[in-house]
Design a protein around this motif. Structure first.
Motif, PDB file in Angstrom:
ATOM      1  N   GLU A 143      -3.629   0.573  -9.435  1.00 38.99           N
ATOM      2  CA  GLU A 143      -2.759   1.115 -10.383  1.00 38.99           C
ATOM      3  C   GLU A 143      -1.873   0.340 -11.191  1.00 38.99           C
ATOM      4  OE1 GLU A 143       0.303   2.369  -6.949  1.00 38.99           O
ATOM      5  OE2 GLU A 143      -1.265   4.020  -6.550  1.00 38.99           O
ATOM      6  N   ARG A 146      -5.407  -0.561  -4.743  1.00 33.86           N
ATOM      7  CA  ARG A 146      -4.849   0.581  -5.246  1.00 33.86           C
ATOM      8  C   ARG A 146      -5.233   1.150  -6.569  1.00 33.86           C
ATOM      9  NH1 ARG A 146       1.421   0.002  -3.404  1.00 33.86           N
ATOM     10  NH2 ARG A 146       1.722   1.688  -4.881  1.00 33.86           N
ATOM     11  N   LEU A 192       0.721  -1.325   0.074  1.00 32.78           N
ATOM     12  CA  LEU A 192      -0.042   0.123  -0.122  1.00 32.78           C
ATOM     13  C   LEU A 192       0.862   1.398   0.090  1.00 32.78           C
ATOM     14  CD1 LEU A 192      -2.874  -1.043   2.500  1.00 32.78           C
ATOM     15  CD2 LEU A 192      -3.277  -0.479   0.136  1.00 32.78           C
TER      16      LEU A 192
END
Length: 288
Positions: free
Chosen positions: A130, A128, A21
């Motif tokens: 991402e 996330r 994270l």
């Protein structure tokens, strides 16, 4: 397992989730200070595959080539579609992980931290949102959508990971992303995607399936040995490059599970031995 060992295991898992994270530089510092050392896991063997995915221009070239072929086959399928108003509308089904989303950063973190995969760490990564886009994927699916073809994202990500998945896909500009089109693996269901494919087929004509794992195309490949998977590919060879489009993924997949005989309880030593046993080398005879 004694109480101290259990505590160490719980702490290790918590540290990994926190590490994933955080930005890379911070996560190294956080884990080193919390544990004093890296958590041992024998996943260095994956480094070459991850490096190839992240670093090689050849991977990008193959990804672009894959989606160029997919576009060509889509155009052919649309040109050949029936003119009847009763014909089902066309659809394309894509897998998500390593097909349209690139999770190589997550895989790299496991190697860099020397930690094993856990569902908790994977969920943290999905949250996330991402992951990057596989080269050519956004462009192909945008083209698909603009030509009136519906896109369905069939994935074995779980319900808890769905929100982050949708956010990630939308952030990258993938078309037609919604609660209905992102079809996750339901709680308690098997890994098979067949029922979800059939759900799409009830209303749509599936013209293409794109994936990195043979199970993304049909259940004919599921749970089979290395030799049987290859034999099944030979039997369905006309589908590949035609209706089935494969995206390269050397990092993980059912190809690796087949090496382990689909056994999830093997030790690291047993997994390593299985990998080496699956290698085919040459025998050099000593000189007389």
């Amino acid at each position: 397992m004694d109480l101290l060992s259990r505590a160490i295991v719980r702490l290790s898992r918590a540290v990994l989730i926190c590490a994933l994270l955080l930005p890379v530089g911070l996560s190294v510092q956080a884990q080193t200070s919390a544990m004093g050392r890296q958590v041992g896991a024998d996943n260095e063997y994956q480094a070459g595959a991850i490096l190839w995915t992240q670093s090689s221009a050849e991977y990008r070239a193959l990804a672009y080539q894959t989606f160029s072929l997919a576009k060509l086959r889509l155009d052919q399928a649309l040109a050949n579609r029936k003119s009847s108003r009763l014909a089902k509308p066309p659809a394309v089904i894509v897998d998500i992980d390593e097909t349209v989303l690139d999770n190589s950063r997550f895989q790299a973190e496991l190697v860099l931290r020397q930690v094993a995969y856990t569902s908790e760490a994977w969920q943290a990564w999905c949250d996330r949102a991402e992951a990057g886009a596989v080269p050519g994927a956004v462009e192909f699916l945008t083209y698909t959508s603009r030509h009136g073809v519906h896109v369905f994202y069939i994935t074995n990500r779980r319900q808890l990971e769905k929100a982050g998945t949708i956010t990630n896909l939308r952030k990258l500009g993938f078309p037609g992303v919604s609660e209905a089109t992102v079809m996750i693996r339901e709680q308690g269901a098997t890994a098979s995607k067949e029922s979800r494919r059939q759900t799409v087929a009830l209303r749509y004509r599936i013209v293409l399936l794109v994936g990195d794992n043979l199970n993304d195309f049909a259940d004919d490949f599921a749970g089979k040995s290395i030799a049987d998977r290859k034999a099944q590919v030979d039997r369905q060879r006309s589908e590949f490059g035609s209706r089935f489009i494969v995206v390269p993924n050397p990092m993980y997949g059912d190809w690796e599970s087949a090496i382990y005989g689909y056994k999830s309880n093997l030790t690291e030593a047993e997994r390593s031995a299985s990998r080496k046993a699956a290698l085919t080398g040459i025998s050099i005879q000593p000189s007389p």
